[in-house]
Design a protein around this motif. Structure first.
Motif, PDB file in Angstrom:
ATOM      1  N   TRP A  47       0.814  -1.215   0.000  1.00  0.00           N
ATOM      2  CA  TRP A  47       0.000   0.000   0.000  1.00  0.00           C
ATOM      3  C   TRP A  47       0.846   1.262   0.000  1.00  0.00           C
ATOM      4  O   TRP A  47       0.423   2.295  -0.536  1.00  0.00           O
ATOM      5  N   ALA A  48       2.041   1.190   0.542  1.00  0.00           N
ATOM      6  CA  ALA A  48       2.915   2.367   0.493  1.00  0.00           C
ATOM      7  C   ALA A  48       3.305   2.676  -0.954  1.00  0.00           C
ATOM      8  O   ALA A  48       3.262   3.835  -1.390  1.00  0.00           O
ATOM      9  N   VAL A  49       3.654   1.648  -1.708  1.00  0.00           N
ATOM     10  CA  VAL A  49       3.974   1.839  -3.122  1.00  0.00           C
ATOM     11  C   VAL A  49       2.714   2.259  -3.878  1.00  0.00           C
ATOM     12  O   VAL A  49       2.763   3.101  -4.779  1.00  0.00           O
ATOM     13  N   GLY A  50       1.583   1.693  -3.485  1.00  0.00           N
ATOM     14  CA  GLY A  50       0.318   2.067  -4.106  1.00  0.00           C
ATOM     15  C   GLY A  50       0.006   3.547  -3.965  1.00  0.00           C
ATOM     16  O   GLY A  50      -0.585   4.156  -4.858  1.00  0.00           O
ATOM     17  N   LEU A  51       0.429   4.138  -2.842  1.00  0.00           N
ATOM     18  CA  LEU A  51       0.223   5.578  -2.672  1.00  0.00           C
ATOM     19  C   LEU A  51       0.925   6.371  -3.773  1.00  0.00           C
ATOM     20  O   LEU A  51       0.394   7.366  -4.269  1.00  0.00           O
ATOM     21  N   LYS A  52       2.107   5.912  -4.135  1.00  0.00           N
ATOM     22  CA  LYS A  52       2.849   6.587  -5.203  1.00  0.00           C
ATOM     23  C   LYS A  52       2.101   6.455  -6.531  1.00  0.00           C
ATOM     24  O   LYS A  52       1.935   7.422  -7.257  1.00  0.00           O
ATOM     25  N   TYR A  53       1.648   5.237  -6.828  1.00  0.00           N
ATOM     26  CA  TYR A  53       0.950   5.002  -8.091  1.00  0.00           C
ATOM     27  C   TYR A  53      -0.421   5.679  -8.133  1.00  0.00           C
ATOM     28  O   TYR A  53      -0.907   6.024  -9.210  1.00  0.00           O
ATOM     29  N   SER A  54      -1.049   5.866  -6.980  1.00  0.00           N
ATOM     30  CA  SER A  54      -2.379   6.482  -6.969  1.00  0.00           C
ATOM     31  C   SER A  54      -2.311   7.994  -7.200  1.00  0.00           C
ATOM     32  O   SER A  54      -3.332   8.617  -7.459  1.00  0.00           O
ATOM     33  N   GLN A  55      -1.116   8.547  -7.099  1.00  0.00           N
ATOM     34  CA  GLN A  55      -0.895   9.983  -7.295  1.00  0.00           C
ATOM     35  C   GLN A  55      -1.869  10.824  -6.461  1.00  0.00           C
ATOM     36  O   GLN A  55      -2.646  11.606  -6.980  1.00  0.00           O
ATOM     37  N   GLY A  56      -1.785  10.590  -5.143  1.00  0.00           N
ATOM     38  CA  GLY A  56      -2.637  11.356  -4.235  1.00  0.00           C
ATOM     39  C   GLY A  56      -4.099  10.978  -4.342  1.00  0.00           C
ATOM     40  O   GLY A  56      -4.981  11.829  -4.196  1.00  0.00           O
ATOM     41  N   PHE A  57      -4.373   9.713  -4.595  1.00  0.00           N
ATOM     42  CA  PHE A  57      -5.723   9.184  -4.758  1.00  0.00           C
ATOM     43  C   PHE A  57      -6.472   9.845  -5.914  1.00  0.00           C
ATOM     44  O   PHE A  57      -7.685   9.978  -5.897  1.00  0.00           O
ATOM     45  N   THR A  58      -5.721  10.228  -6.950  1.00  0.00           N
ATOM     46  CA  THR A  58      -6.364  10.807  -8.133  1.00  0.00           C
ATOM     47  C   THR A  58      -6.555   9.773  -9.243  1.00  0.00           C
ATOM     48  O   THR A  58      -7.255  10.053 -10.215  1.00  0.00           O
ATOM     49  N   LYS A  59      -5.928   8.611  -9.095  1.00  0.00           N
ATOM     50  CA  LYS A  59      -6.107   7.526 -10.076  1.00  0.00           C
ATOM     51  C   LYS A  59      -6.912   6.421  -9.410  1.00  0.00           C
ATOM     52  O   LYS A  59      -6.514   5.890  -8.376  1.00  0.00           O
ATOM     53  N   LEU A  60      -8.042   6.079 -10.007  1.00  0.00           N
ATOM     54  CA  LEU A  60      -9.023   5.203  -9.368  1.00  0.00           C
ATOM     55  C   LEU A  60      -8.491   3.804  -9.068  1.00  0.00           C
ATOM     56  O   LEU A  60      -8.557   3.356  -7.923  1.00  0.00           O
ATOM     57  N   VAL A  61      -7.998   3.108 -10.059  1.00  0.00           N
ATOM     58  CA  VAL A  61      -7.608   1.706  -9.848  1.00  0.00           C
ATOM     59  C   VAL A  61      -6.471   1.585  -8.824  1.00  0.00           C
ATOM     60  O   VAL A  61      -6.591   0.808  -7.869  1.00  0.00           O
ATOM     61  N   PRO A  62      -5.380   2.343  -8.962  1.00  0.00           N
ATOM     62  CA  PRO A  62      -4.349   2.244  -7.924  1.00  0.00           C
ATOM     63  C   PRO A  62      -4.861   2.654  -6.537  1.00  0.00           C
ATOM     64  O   PRO A  62      -4.441   2.086  -5.524  1.00  0.00           O
ATOM     65  N   SER A  63      -5.771   3.596  -6.498  1.00  0.00           N
ATOM     66  CA  SER A  63      -6.340   4.031  -5.215  1.00  0.00           C
ATOM     67  C   SER A  63      -7.132   2.908  -4.553  1.00  0.00           C
ATOM     68  O   SER A  63      -7.031   2.696  -3.340  1.00  0.00           O
ATOM     69  N   ILE A  64      -7.905   2.179  -5.354  1.00  0.00           N
ATOM     70  CA  ILE A  64      -8.696   1.061  -4.821  1.00  0.00           C
ATOM     71  C   ILE A  64      -7.773  -0.009  -4.257  1.00  0.00           C
ATOM     72  O   ILE A  64      -7.969  -0.499  -3.138  1.00  0.00           O
ATOM     73  N   PHE A  65      -6.726  -0.381  -5.024  1.00  0.00           N
ATOM     74  CA  PHE A  65      -5.781  -1.388  -4.539  1.00  0.00           C
ATOM     75  C   PHE A  65      -5.030  -0.911  -3.297  1.00  0.00           C
ATOM     76  O   PHE A  65      -4.747  -1.695  -2.389  1.00  0.00           O
ATOM     77  N   THR A  66      -4.719   0.365  -3.243  1.00  0.00           N
ATOM     78  CA  THR A  66      -4.024   0.914  -2.085  1.00  0.00           C
ATOM     79  C   THR A  66      -4.888   0.807  -0.832  1.00  0.00           C
ATOM     80  O   THR A  66      -4.424   0.340   0.214  1.00  0.00           O
ATOM     81  N   VAL A  67      -6.131   1.203  -0.928  1.00  0.00           N
ATOM     82  CA  VAL A  67      -7.037   1.128   0.225  1.00  0.00           C
ATOM     83  C   VAL A  67      -7.280  -0.323   0.632  1.00  0.00           C
ATOM     84  O   VAL A  67      -7.289  -0.652   1.826  1.00  0.00           O
ATOM     85  N   MET A  68      -7.432  -1.200  -0.350  1.00  0.00           N
ATOM     86  CA  MET A  68      -7.601  -2.626  -0.026  1.00  0.00           C
ATOM     87  C   MET A  68      -6.358  -3.168   0.683  1.00  0.00           C
ATOM     88  O   MET A  68      -6.470  -3.946   1.637  1.00  0.00           O
ATOM     89  N   GLY A  69      -5.182  -2.752   0.231  1.00  0.00           N
ATOM     90  CA  GLY A  69      -3.940  -3.168   0.879  1.00  0.00           C
ATOM     91  C   GLY A  69      -3.838  -2.655   2.297  1.00  0.00           C
ATOM     92  O   GLY A  69      -3.379  -3.366   3.200  1.00  0.00           O
ATOM     93  N   MET A  70      -4.282  -1.417   2.514  1.00  0.00           N
ATOM     94  CA  MET A  70      -4.274  -0.842   3.868  1.00  0.00           C
ATOM     95  C   MET A  70      -5.162  -1.659   4.801  1.00  0.00           C
ATOM     96  O   MET A  70      -4.750  -2.025   5.901  1.00  0.00           O
ATOM     97  N   ILE A  71      -6.355  -1.935   4.346  1.00  0.00           N
ATOM     98  CA  ILE A  71      -7.304  -2.691   5.162  1.00  0.00           C
ATOM     99  C   ILE A  71      -6.758  -4.076   5.473  1.00  0.00           C
ATOM    100  O   ILE A  71      -6.780  -4.528   6.622  1.00  0.00           O
ATOM    101  N   ALA A  72      -6.242  -4.750   4.450  1.00  0.00           N
ATOM    102  CA  ALA A  72      -5.703  -6.096   4.656  1.00  0.00           C
ATOM    103  C   ALA A  72      -4.495  -6.070   5.586  1.00  0.00           C
ATOM    104  O   ALA A  72      -4.351  -6.931   6.461  1.00  0.00           O
TER     105      ALA A  72
END
Length: 106
Positions: free
Chosen positions: A16-41
Motif C-alpha cells: 500500500w505504500a507503493v500504491g500511494l505513489k501510483y495512486s498519485q494522491g488518490f487521483t487515479k481510481l484503480v491504484p487508489s482502490i488497490f491501495t485502500v484494499m492493501g491498507m485494510i488487509a
C-alpha cells in the motif's frame, strides 16, 4: 503462525505504500482502490498478529518490514538513490527487527 501473520501484514504495508505513489494522491481510481484494499488487509493481519504478540514488538516489526521493503521497491521501481549511507541505515532497521524478534517471547 503469529509471525507469519505479521510478515504478511508487513508485506501488505509495502504494497500500500507503493500504491500511494501510483495512486498519485488518490487521483487515479484503480491504484487508489488497490491501495485502500492493501491498507485494510495490512491492518487486519496486524490485528490478528496482535492477539498473541506484544504491541510494541509487533508494531515495530510491522513498520520495519514496511520501511525496508518500501525503500527497496523505491530503488527498484522509481530509481530512488541507493547510496551507501542510506543502505547502512536500512541495515540498522533490519538489525532492530532481528533483535526485537530474538528478544520476544514466542
Amino acid at each position: 503462525m503469529k509471525w507469519v501473520l505479521l510478515v504478511i501484514a508487513g508485506l501488505l504495508e509495502m504494497g500500500w505504500a507503493v500504491g500511494l505513489k501510483y495512486s498519485q494522491g488518490f487521483t487515479k481510481l484503480v491504484p487508489s482502490i488497490f491501495t485502500v484494499m492493501g491498507m485494510i488487509a495490512s491492518f487486519y493481519f496486524l490485528s490478528l498478529a496482535l492477539r498473541s504478540l506484544p504491541l510494541g514488538t509487533a508494531y515495530a516489526i510491522w513498520t520495519g518490514i514496511g520501511a525496508i521493503g518500501t525503500v527497496a521497491l523505491g530503488i527498484i521501481l522509481f530509481k530512488e538513490p541507493a547510496d551507501t549511507i542510506r543502505l547502512i541505515f536500512i541495515g540498522f532497521i533490519l538489525i532492530g527487527i532481528i533483535g526485537l524478534k530474538m528478544s520476544s517471547d514466542g
